[in-house]
Design an enzyme around this catalytic site. Sequence first.
Site, PDB file in Angstrom:
ATOM      1  N   ILE A 126      71.197  11.891  48.078  1.00  0.00           N
ATOM      2  CA  ILE A 126      71.314  13.317  47.593  1.00  0.00           C
ATOM      3  C   ILE A 126      70.003  13.606  46.758  1.00  0.00           C
TER       4      ILE A 126
ATOM      5  N   HIS B  33      89.788  39.148  52.767  1.00  0.00           N
ATOM      6  CA  HIS B  33      88.651  39.455  53.879  1.00  0.00           C
ATOM      7  C   HIS B  33      87.703  40.488  53.197  1.00  0.00           C
TER       8      HIS B  33
ATOM      9  N   GLY C 203      67.097  12.408  47.170  1.00  0.00           N
ATOM     10  CA  GLY C 203      65.915  12.695  47.982  1.00  0.00           C
ATOM     11  C   GLY C 203      65.841  13.929  48.653  1.00  0.00           C
TER      12      GLY C 203
ATOM     13  N   THR D 257      76.799   4.757  28.149  1.00  0.00           N
ATOM     14  CA  THR D 257      75.455   4.816  28.167  1.00  0.00           C
ATOM     15  C   THR D 257      74.654   5.042  29.436  1.00  0.00           C
TER      16      THR D 257
ATOM     17  N   LYS E 250      68.986  21.993  39.737  1.00  0.00           N
ATOM     18  CA  LYS E 250      69.818  23.107  40.148  1.00  0.00           C
ATOM     19  C   LYS E 250      68.932  24.411  40.039  1.00  0.00           C
TER      20      LYS E 250
ATOM     21  N   THR F 269      71.502  12.463  31.064  1.00  0.00           N
ATOM     22  CA  THR F 269      70.672  12.733  32.584  1.00  0.00           C
ATOM     23  C   THR F 269      71.005  14.225  33.138  1.00  0.00           C
TER      24      THR F 269
ATOM     25  N   ARG G  59      68.391  10.061  22.851  1.00  0.00           N
ATOM     26  CA  ARG G  59      67.433  10.917  23.466  1.00  0.00           C
ATOM     27  C   ARG G  59      66.967  11.938  22.670  1.00  0.00           C
TER      28      ARG G  59
ATOM     29  N   GLY H  68      73.653  15.841  26.145  1.00  0.00           N
ATOM     30  CA  GLY H  68      73.576  15.991  27.557  1.00  0.00           C
ATOM     31  C   GLY H  68      73.118  15.305  28.431  1.00  0.00           C
TER      32      GLY H  68
HETATM   33  P1  FAD Z   1      74.102   9.903  31.157  1.00  0.00           P
HETATM   34  O1  FAD Z   1      74.049  11.370  31.514  1.00  0.00           O
HETATM   35  O2  FAD Z   1      73.128   8.909  31.949  1.00  0.00           O
HETATM   36  O3  FAD Z   1      74.190   9.854  29.568  1.00  0.00           O
HETATM   37  C1  FAD Z   1      74.021   8.569  29.200  1.00  0.00           C
HETATM   38  C2  FAD Z   1      73.263   8.831  27.753  1.00  0.00           C
HETATM   39  O4  FAD Z   1      73.376   7.555  26.833  1.00  0.00           O
HETATM   40  C3  FAD Z   1      71.763   9.093  27.696  1.00  0.00           C
HETATM   41  O5  FAD Z   1      71.282  10.529  27.256  1.00  0.00           O
HETATM   42  C4  FAD Z   1      70.977   7.930  27.143  1.00  0.00           C
HETATM   43  O6  FAD Z   1      69.780   8.396  26.417  1.00  0.00           O
HETATM   44  C5  FAD Z   1      72.016   7.323  26.168  1.00  0.00           C
HETATM   45  N1  FAD Z   1      72.006   6.146  25.515  1.00  0.00           N
HETATM   46  C6  FAD Z   1      71.835   4.977  26.622  1.00  0.00           C
HETATM   47  N2  FAD Z   1      71.780   4.086  25.798  1.00  0.00           N
HETATM   48  C7  FAD Z   1      72.136   4.072  24.487  1.00  0.00           C
HETATM   49  C8  FAD Z   1      72.176   3.631  23.314  1.00  0.00           C
HETATM   50  N3  FAD Z   1      71.944   2.207  23.160  1.00  0.00           N
HETATM   51  N4  FAD Z   1      72.233   4.457  22.095  1.00  0.00           N
HETATM   52  C9  FAD Z   1      72.414   5.871  22.150  1.00  0.00           C
HETATM   53  N5  FAD Z   1      72.403   6.481  23.048  1.00  0.00           N
HETATM   54  C10 FAD Z   1      72.015   5.749  24.270  1.00  0.00           C
HETATM   55  N6  FAD Z   1      75.940  14.552  39.342  1.00  0.00           N
HETATM   56  C11 FAD Z   1      76.529  15.783  39.617  1.00  0.00           C
HETATM   57  O7  FAD Z   1      77.936  15.785  39.521  1.00  0.00           O
HETATM   58  N7  FAD Z   1      76.045  17.011  40.086  1.00  0.00           N
HETATM   59  C12 FAD Z   1      74.862  16.998  40.389  1.00  0.00           C
HETATM   60  O8  FAD Z   1      74.245  18.084  40.698  1.00  0.00           O
HETATM   61  C13 FAD Z   1      73.972  15.942  39.802  1.00  0.00           C
HETATM   62  N8  FAD Z   1      72.475  16.084  40.023  1.00  0.00           N
HETATM   63  C14 FAD Z   1      71.846  15.175  39.606  1.00  0.00           C
HETATM   64  C15 FAD Z   1      70.582  15.243  39.762  1.00  0.00           C
HETATM   65  C16 FAD Z   1      69.637  14.242  39.300  1.00  0.00           C
HETATM   66  C17 FAD Z   1      67.997  14.285  39.520  1.00  0.00           C
HETATM   67  C18 FAD Z   1      70.345  13.101  38.660  1.00  0.00           C
HETATM   68  C19 FAD Z   1      69.031  11.998  38.334  1.00  0.00           C
HETATM   69  C20 FAD Z   1      71.388  13.016  38.615  1.00  0.00           C
HETATM   70  C21 FAD Z   1      72.521  13.733  39.067  1.00  0.00           C
HETATM   71  N9  FAD Z   1      73.832  13.642  39.024  1.00  0.00           N
HETATM   72  C22 FAD Z   1      74.598  14.872  39.252  1.00  0.00           C
HETATM   73  C23 FAD Z   1      74.264  12.705  38.296  1.00  0.00           C
HETATM   74  C24 FAD Z   1      74.874  13.008  36.931  1.00  0.00           C
HETATM   75  O9  FAD Z   1      73.606  13.429  36.306  1.00  0.00           O
HETATM   76  C25 FAD Z   1      75.309  11.805  36.387  1.00  0.00           C
HETATM   77  O10 FAD Z   1      76.463  11.320  36.941  1.00  0.00           O
HETATM   78  C26 FAD Z   1      76.055  11.864  34.669  1.00  0.00           C
HETATM   79  O11 FAD Z   1      74.621  12.364  34.018  1.00  0.00           O
HETATM   80  C27 FAD Z   1      76.316  10.728  34.300  1.00  0.00           C
HETATM   81  O12 FAD Z   1      76.841  10.899  32.690  1.00  0.00           O
HETATM   82  P2  FAD Z   1      76.779   9.725  31.898  1.00  0.00           P
HETATM   83  O13 FAD Z   1      77.224  10.350  30.579  1.00  0.00           O
HETATM   84  O14 FAD Z   1      77.648   8.639  32.380  1.00  0.00           O
HETATM   85  O15 FAD Z   1      75.354   9.234  31.608  1.00  0.00           O
HETATM   86  P1  NAD Z   2      72.023   7.468  47.020  1.00  0.00           P
HETATM   87  O1  NAD Z   2      72.687   6.308  47.035  1.00  0.00           O
HETATM   88  O2  NAD Z   2      72.808   8.739  47.134  1.00  0.00           O
HETATM   89  O3  NAD Z   2      70.817   7.521  48.132  1.00  0.00           O
HETATM   90  C1  NAD Z   2      70.177   6.487  48.328  1.00  0.00           C
HETATM   91  C2  NAD Z   2      69.513   6.365  49.608  1.00  0.00           C
HETATM   92  O4  NAD Z   2      68.488   5.543  49.745  1.00  0.00           O
HETATM   93  C3  NAD Z   2      70.582   5.652  50.694  1.00  0.00           C
HETATM   94  O5  NAD Z   2      70.671   6.517  51.788  1.00  0.00           O
HETATM   95  C4  NAD Z   2      69.981   4.332  50.979  1.00  0.00           C
HETATM   96  O6  NAD Z   2      70.251   3.917  52.319  1.00  0.00           O
HETATM   97  C5  NAD Z   2      68.405   4.761  50.940  1.00  0.00           C
HETATM   98  N1  NAD Z   2      67.674   3.407  50.522  1.00  0.00           N
HETATM   99  C6  NAD Z   2      67.607   2.479  49.807  1.00  0.00           C
HETATM  100  N2  NAD Z   2      66.661   1.646  49.866  1.00  0.00           N
HETATM  101  C7  NAD Z   2      65.764   1.983  50.809  1.00  0.00           C
HETATM  102  C8  NAD Z   2      64.642   1.618  51.247  1.00  0.00           C
HETATM  103  N3  NAD Z   2      64.039   0.744  50.898  1.00  0.00           N
HETATM  104  N4  NAD Z   2      63.822   2.256  52.217  1.00  0.00           N
HETATM  105  C9  NAD Z   2      64.425   3.420  52.591  1.00  0.00           C
HETATM  106  N5  NAD Z   2      65.533   4.047  52.238  1.00  0.00           N
HETATM  107  C10 NAD Z   2      66.256   3.163  51.208  1.00  0.00           C
HETATM  108  O7  NAD Z   2      71.265   7.576  45.620  1.00  0.00           O
HETATM  109  P2  NAD Z   2      70.154   8.789  44.947  1.00  0.00           P
HETATM  110  O8  NAD Z   2      69.965   9.770  46.001  1.00  0.00           O
HETATM  111  O9  NAD Z   2      69.031   8.077  44.332  1.00  0.00           O
HETATM  112  O10 NAD Z   2      71.136   9.276  44.074  1.00  0.00           O
HETATM  113  C11 NAD Z   2      71.543   8.416  42.814  1.00  0.00           C
HETATM  114  C12 NAD Z   2      72.885   8.910  42.236  1.00  0.00           C
HETATM  115  O11 NAD Z   2      72.572  10.259  41.488  1.00  0.00           O
HETATM  116  C13 NAD Z   2      73.971   9.186  43.307  1.00  0.00           C
HETATM  117  O12 NAD Z   2      74.998   8.455  43.007  1.00  0.00           O
HETATM  118  C14 NAD Z   2      74.297  10.472  43.235  1.00  0.00           C
HETATM  119  O13 NAD Z   2      75.501  10.792  43.606  1.00  0.00           O
HETATM  120  C15 NAD Z   2      73.793  11.151  42.072  1.00  0.00           C
HETATM  121  N6  NAD Z   2      73.285  12.490  42.182  1.00  0.00           N
HETATM  122  C16 NAD Z   2      74.220  13.338  42.516  1.00  0.00           C
HETATM  123  C17 NAD Z   2      73.676  14.500  42.886  1.00  0.00           C
HETATM  124  C18 NAD Z   2      74.852  15.696  43.346  1.00  0.00           C
HETATM  125  O14 NAD Z   2      75.909  15.553  43.086  1.00  0.00           O
HETATM  126  N7  NAD Z   2      74.377  16.918  43.686  1.00  0.00           N
HETATM  127  C19 NAD Z   2      72.350  14.965  42.661  1.00  0.00           C
HETATM  128  C20 NAD Z   2      71.611  14.168  42.619  1.00  0.00           C
HETATM  129  C21 NAD Z   2      72.000  12.766  42.330  1.00  0.00           C
END
Ligand code: FAD
Ligand code: NAD
Length: 472
Positions: free
Chosen positions: A188, A451, A190, A148, A54, A44, A38, A42
Site C-alpha cells: 500500500i 439513484h 509503495g 508505541t 492523503k 504515525t 514526538r 497523533g
Molecule cells: P503510532 O501511530 O506509530 O503511534 C505510536 C506513538 O508512540 C508515536 O507517536 C511514538 O512517538 C510514540 N512512542 C513510541 N515509543 C514511545 C515511548 N517510549 N515513550 C513515549 N512515546 C513513545 N492506516 C490507515 O488505517 N489508513 C491509512 O490511510 C494509513 N496510511 C498510512 C500511510 C503511511 C505513509 C504510513 C507509514 C502508515 C499509514 N497507516 C494508515 C498506518 C497507521 O499510520 C498506523 O496503523 C497507526 O498510526 C498505528 O497507530 P499506533 O498508535 O499503534 O502507532
Molecule cells: P506491505 O506489507 O503492505 O507491503 C510490502 C510489500 O513489499 C509486499 O508486497 C512485499 O512482498 C514486498 N517486499 C518485501 N520485501 C521485498 C523485496 N526485498 N523486494 C521487493 N519487494 C519486497 O507494507 P507497506 O506498504 O510498507 O505498508 C506498511 C503498513 O502500513 C501496512 O501494514 C499497511 O497496512 C500500512 N499502511 C496502510 C495504508 C492504508 O491503509 N491506506 C497506507 C499506508 C500504509
Amino acid sequence: ASSADEKDLVIIGGGVAGYVAAIKAGQEGLKVTCIEKRGVLGGTCLNVGCIPSKSLLNNSHMYHAIKHDTKQRGIVGVEGVSFDLAKMMKAKDTSVTSLTNGIEFLFKKNGVEYLKGAGSFVNEHEIKVDLNDGGETSVSGKNIIIATGSEATPFPGLEIDEQRVITSTGALSLEKVPESMVVIGGGIIGLEMGSVWSRLGSKVTVVEFLNQIGGPGMDAEISKASLKTLKKQGIDFKLGTKVLGGDPSGDKIKLQVDAAKGGKEETIEADVVLVAIGRRPYTAGLGLENIGMELDERSRVIIDQEYRTKVPHIRCIGDVTFGPMLAHKAEEEAVAAVEYISKGYGHVNYGVIPSVMYTYPEVAWVGQNEAELKASDTAYRIGTFPFSANSRAKTNLDTEGMVKIIACPETDRLLGVHIIGPNAGEMIAEAALALEYGASSEDIARTCHAHPTLSEAFKEAAMATYSKAIHF
Ligand code: FAD
Ligand code: NAD
C-alpha cells in the site's frame, strides 16, 4: 505498591491507539496520563502516515486530472497547468497541524494529563519519563497501556537518509520531484506514494517480490485490475522481482535486482529509492527488559484476547502488537482495551476491519478474499458489477472498476466485499456494516439505494450474487 497519586491508567504512546485510549479513559472517569515523545500527538497516522499521504494524494490527483482529463468534460483554458510543490507541502502541513492540535484540545476537554517525553518501565507499575524539555519525572499506574506503534522496516545494506534513500516519511516531504524513483515493495505505501510522485512527474518503477501488488489481503482479481490502471497512469512494474542490494554512492543510486524465478540479474538506477517493504513494531527504549517482557518472532508484544500482556495490568494495542497495521484497527482496540479496564468487557470484530488503498481509483475491501476462502476449503459464490454499467459513474466519466461480492452459497450470508473504483473507500463502509450485521446479499439487494449513485453498483453486485443484476 500503590500510592495516593497513582493514576488509574498510564498510556505510553500518543498515536491513534494511545490518544483514543486516553480520551476514552477520560470519558469513563479514569485518572489518565498519556506519554508521547514526538512533541505532538497523533503518532504515525496524523504526522507521517494516513493524513499527510492523503493530502498529497488528493492534491496530486486534482493536478493530474486537470492536466489530463478536462477535454472530454468541456473544460478549456487550463493548458500549461502546473504546481507549486512547496505550497502543496504547506497545505499538507496545515491539515496535519489542525488535526494534531485538535487532539490536544480533546485531551484538555476530557481531563487527560499529557506528558511530553519518552516513557520507559522502571518496574511493573512505575514509568520513568525523560521529558522533551529536559529533566525527568515518573508516573505510576494501576493499569498501563503500551501503544508505541511501528516504524519502517529497513532494507539491509541501504542506509536511509530520507533524502535519496527514503521511507514513507521522506516521501511525504521531498523538496523537489525526482526525475526517477524506484519503489522497493508494491504494497500500500509503495503504490500510494508511488502514485503521488508519478502524478507529479517522476518516472516511477515499482519492484515487487510477489507476482501481485497491493500487499496482504487484496483480492487477486482486484489487484490485477489495479495493476492495469496504475500501469496506464505511467507507473512501471517489475513483479516477481527481488531487490538484492543497492549502492547509493554515485550520482544515481544503483539497485541490483533479480527475477525471483531464476531470471537474469540486472542493475536499475534511480535518483530516489523508496523503501516500502513493510513496518515493524517499535519498542526501542521502552525498558521491556525491566519487566521481563518478551516479544514474539516478529518483535510484537504478546497479548491475550483482552489485550493483556503476561503482566495482567499492562495491556498493549495498535501497531506494536498483532493484527493489521491500520489506524482504525488501533482505534477500535483503544476503546475496547479501556472498556475492559473500566467495565470488564470490550469487543473488536477482527473479521470486519476494512482496508482501503487511496490510489486512483481507490481499492477497498472487507472480509475474506477468494484465495483465503479457497485455502480454508470454504464454498462461495460471486456477484460482480462493473462501474461502466453504473449511471453515476457514466455521468462522471469515471467508469473504471467493479464491485465484487462473495457470499455463502447455502445461506447467502456475505463473506467478503472487494471494490476497485471511484469512492471505493467510502462505499466499503456499507459493506462493513452489512458484514457486521450478518447480512445476506439479498438483504443488500432489497435495500433501496438512491439513484443515481455509485452505491447502486454495490446493490447490483449483491443482486448478481443470488440472482441477476438489472443493468448488466
Ligand atoms: P503510532 O501511530 O506509530 O503511534 C505510536 C506513538 O508512540 C508515536 O507517536 C511514538 O512517538 C510514540 N512512542 C513510541 N515509543 C514511545 C515511548 N517510549 N515513550 C513515549 N512515546 C513513545 N492506516 C490507515 O488505517 N489508513 C491509512 O490511510 C494509513 N496510511 C498510512 C500511510 C503511511 C505513509 C504510513 C507509514 C502508515 C499509514 N497507516 C494508515 C498506518 C497507521 O499510520 C498506523 O496503523 C497507526 O498510526 C498505528 O497507530 P499506533 O498508535 O499503534 O502507532
Ligand atoms: P506491505 O506489507 O503492505 O507491503 C510490502 C510489500 O513489499 C509486499 O508486497 C512485499 O512482498 C514486498 N517486499 C518485501 N520485501 C521485498 C523485496 N526485498 N523486494 C521487493 N519487494 C519486497 O507494507 P507497506 O506498504 O510498507 O505498508 C506498511 C503498513 O502500513 C501496512 O501494514 C499497511 O497496512 C500500512 N499502511 C496502510 C495504508 C492504508 O491503509 N491506506 C497506507 C499506508 C500504509
